[in-house]
Structures are given as structure tokens and as C-alpha cells.
Design a protein around this motif. Structure first.
Motif, mmCIF file in Angstrom:
data_model
loop_
_atom_site.group_PDB
_atom_site.id
_atom_site.type_symbol
_atom_site.label_atom_id
_atom_site.label_comp_id
_atom_site.label_asym_id
_atom_site.label_seq_id
_atom_site.Cartn_x
_atom_site.Cartn_y
_atom_site.Cartn_z
ATOM 1 N N ILE A 97 -6.460 -6.454 -1.766
ATOM 2 C CA ILE A 97 -5.543 -5.564 -1.039
ATOM 3 C C ILE A 97 -6.179 -5.101 0.267
ATOM 4 O O ILE A 97 -5.494 -4.926 1.267
ATOM 5 C CB ILE A 97 -5.174 -4.363 -1.934
ATOM 6 N N GLU A 98 -7.494 -4.942 0.261
ATOM 7 C CA GLU A 98 -8.195 -4.523 1.485
ATOM 8 C C GLU A 98 -8.141 -5.604 2.563
ATOM 9 O O GLU A 98 -8.280 -5.304 3.745
ATOM 10 C CB GLU A 98 -9.656 -4.198 1.168
ATOM 11 N N LEU A 99 -7.947 -6.860 2.150
ATOM 12 C CA LEU A 99 -7.911 -7.964 3.103
ATOM 13 C C LEU A 99 -6.549 -8.123 3.771
ATOM 14 O O LEU A 99 -6.437 -8.809 4.785
ATOM 15 C CB LEU A 99 -8.290 -9.275 2.397
ATOM 16 N N LEU A 100 -5.523 -7.493 3.206
ATOM 17 C CA LEU A 100 -4.172 -7.625 3.755
ATOM 18 C C LEU A 100 -3.999 -6.706 4.959
ATOM 19 O O LEU A 100 -4.636 -5.656 5.055
ATOM 20 C CB LEU A 100 -3.139 -7.268 2.688
ATOM 21 N N PRO A 101 -3.098 -7.058 5.874
ATOM 22 C CA PRO A 101 -2.799 -6.158 6.988
ATOM 23 C C PRO A 101 -2.190 -4.845 6.482
ATOM 24 O O PRO A 101 -1.513 -4.823 5.453
ATOM 25 C CB PRO A 101 -1.773 -6.951 7.808
ATOM 26 N N ALA A 102 -2.414 -3.786 7.221
ATOM 27 C CA ALA A 102 -1.951 -2.459 6.808
ATOM 28 C C ALA A 102 -0.437 -2.388 6.693
ATOM 29 O O ALA A 102 0.089 -1.630 5.877
ATOM 30 C CB ALA A 102 -2.457 -1.413 7.789
ATOM 31 N N SER A 103 0.278 -3.202 7.478
ATOM 32 C CA SER A 103 1.744 -3.173 7.398
ATOM 33 C C SER A 103 2.245 -3.633 6.027
ATOM 34 O O SER A 103 3.251 -3.137 5.534
ATOM 35 C CB SER A 103 2.348 -4.041 8.502
ATOM 36 N N PHE A 104 1.528 -4.562 5.374
ATOM 37 C CA PHE A 104 1.913 -4.984 4.032
ATOM 38 C C PHE A 104 1.561 -3.914 3.002
ATOM 39 O O PHE A 104 2.323 -3.643 2.094
ATOM 40 C CB PHE A 104 1.222 -6.291 3.647
ATOM 41 N N VAL A 105 0.392 -3.330 3.150
ATOM 42 C CA VAL A 105 -0.082 -2.358 2.170
ATOM 43 C C VAL A 105 0.773 -1.103 2.189
ATOM 44 O O VAL A 105 1.068 -0.516 1.150
ATOM 45 C CB VAL A 105 -1.571 -2.012 2.435
ATOM 46 N N MET A 106 1.228 -0.690 3.378
ATOM 47 C CA MET A 106 2.006 0.537 3.504
ATOM 48 C C MET A 106 3.496 0.326 3.243
ATOM 49 O O MET A 106 4.242 1.271 3.203
ATOM 50 C CB MET A 106 1.816 1.131 4.900
ATOM 51 N N SER A 107 3.938 -0.892 3.056
ATOM 52 C CA SER A 107 5.362 -1.151 2.836
ATOM 53 C C SER A 107 5.710 -0.991 1.352
ATOM 54 O O SER A 107 4.869 -0.653 0.535
ATOM 55 C CB SER A 107 5.716 -2.557 3.315
ATOM 56 N N ASP A 108 6.971 -1.240 1.012
ATOM 57 C CA ASP A 108 7.419 -1.138 -0.376
ATOM 58 C C ASP A 108 7.047 -2.356 -1.209
ATOM 59 O O ASP A 108 7.220 -2.360 -2.417
ATOM 60 C CB ASP A 108 8.944 -0.963 -0.412
ATOM 61 N N LEU A 109 6.555 -3.393 -0.558
ATOM 62 C CA LEU A 109 6.237 -4.632 -1.263
ATOM 63 C C LEU A 109 4.971 -4.464 -2.101
ATOM 64 O O LEU A 109 4.002 -3.851 -1.666
ATOM 65 C CB LEU A 109 6.035 -5.774 -0.276
#
Length: 178
Positions: A21-33
Motif C-alpha cells: 500500500i505504501e508503494l501505491l500513489p496517494a490518490s489510490f490510497v485516499m480514494s474509496d477503492l
């Protein structure tokens, strides 16, 4: 020493799943997905396709062991990942006997396997009351992004893993014959 390669790679993926999860962009982590990495499962699928032969079930054994390890390290319920991974890999191992192992079969079995394993995990968590996500939300916000993300990982790993596991299988067969 070569017998340790598969467990070491699987252990490496168990650790990487924790930091994925740390490797993903922040836009993915902060979204509902909700994107759940099933990297251990992807490597188990490769073992089932390119390392196991018709009579060996290393992938199922490793699925049970490393599924239990994921249960111990990352979840509060023992046995869910162990059952989902081992049973799904057992089914994929059986389907593999009917199909030739190539990139298209790998993609197809990867999609079916991730869908089946993740849905089994969701079903068990729903039955024991650990999740209250309705089925439509689960399919839209968790299952679909999880399948797409893990399919990308499967495609990235394919050229590296296929030849190496086939070579290790050939060495195992040669060693058994001698």
C-alpha cells in the motif's frame, strides 16, 4: 539450497504485501477503492503452472503454509487465507491439467483464481461478521480494483518467473531420475 528458493521467494512476497500500500500513489490510497495485494497467491499460481507436475502439489502445500502465515501476520482470523489460497490453488492445479501453460492461460487462471480466492475471503469475513460491506460495494470497490492490480503484477512477473520455475522443475525431474 535450491529447495529453499520457493519458500524464500514466497516469504519475500509476504513481507512485500505488507508494504504494498505504501508503494501505491496517494490518490489510490485516499480514494474509496480497496486494493488487496495477493502477490503470494500470484506466485503460488506460477508454481502450480510451471513448477508442479501432475503428481506434485508443492503449490498447494505452500498455499496452506503461507496462507496461514498471512493469517497470523496480517489478519485476526486464523485459517481464512490458508483455506482460500490452498483450495483455490488446488482447483487451479486441476484446471492446469486440461490446458497448456502459456500467457493466455496464465492470465485467465490468474483472474479466476484471484476472483475465487478474494471472494472466499470476503464470504468468510461476512459470515463471521468481520465485514459489513454489501456485495455490490464489494464487487465495485474491492474486487474489481484488486483483480486489475494483481493482474498487472501477474503480467510484470510472468517473464521473470516462467523460465526460472520451468528450469527448476527440469532440475527437479533430472535429480529424481538420477
Amino acid at each position: 539450497m535450491r529447495r529453499l528458493y520457493l519458500p524464500l521467494v514466497l516469504f519475500f512476497f509476504v513481507i512485500l504485501e505488507g508494504v504494498a500500500i505504501e508503494l501505491l500513489p496517494a490518490s489510490f490510497v485516499m480514494s474509496d477503492l480497496l486494493i488487496i495485494p495477493h502477490w503470494v497467491f500470484i506466485f503460488l499460481l506460477y508454481i502450480a503452472l510451471f513448477y508442479d507436475n501432475d503428481r506434485t502439489y508443492f503449490s498447494v502445500l505452500y498455499g496452506a503454509i503461507f496462507g496461514l502465515l498471512i493469517d497470523i501476520v496480517y489478519t485476526g482470523v486464523l485459517g481464512v487465507y490458508m483455506f482460500a489460497y490452498a483450495f483455490t490453488i488446488y482447483v487451479m492445479h486441476g484446471i492446469r491439467k486440461l490446458l497448456h501453460s502459456n500467457i493466455y492461460v496464465t492470465i485467465l487462471l490468474g483472474i479466476i483464481g484471484i476472483l475465487f480466492a478474494d471472494f472466499t475471503i470476503y464470504l468468510v469475513y461476512s459470515v463471521v461478521g468481520l465485514t459489513d460491506m454489501v456485495l455490490e460495494d464489494y464487487m465495485l470497490y474491492r474486487l474489481l480494483p484488486t483483480i486489475i492490480a494483481n493482474l498487472l503484477f501477474l503480467l510484470v512477473l510472468y517473464p521473470i518467473t516462467k523460465n526460472r520455475l520451468s528450469k527448476w522443475q527440469d532440475e527437479q525431474i533430472t535429480k529424481t531420475i538420477n
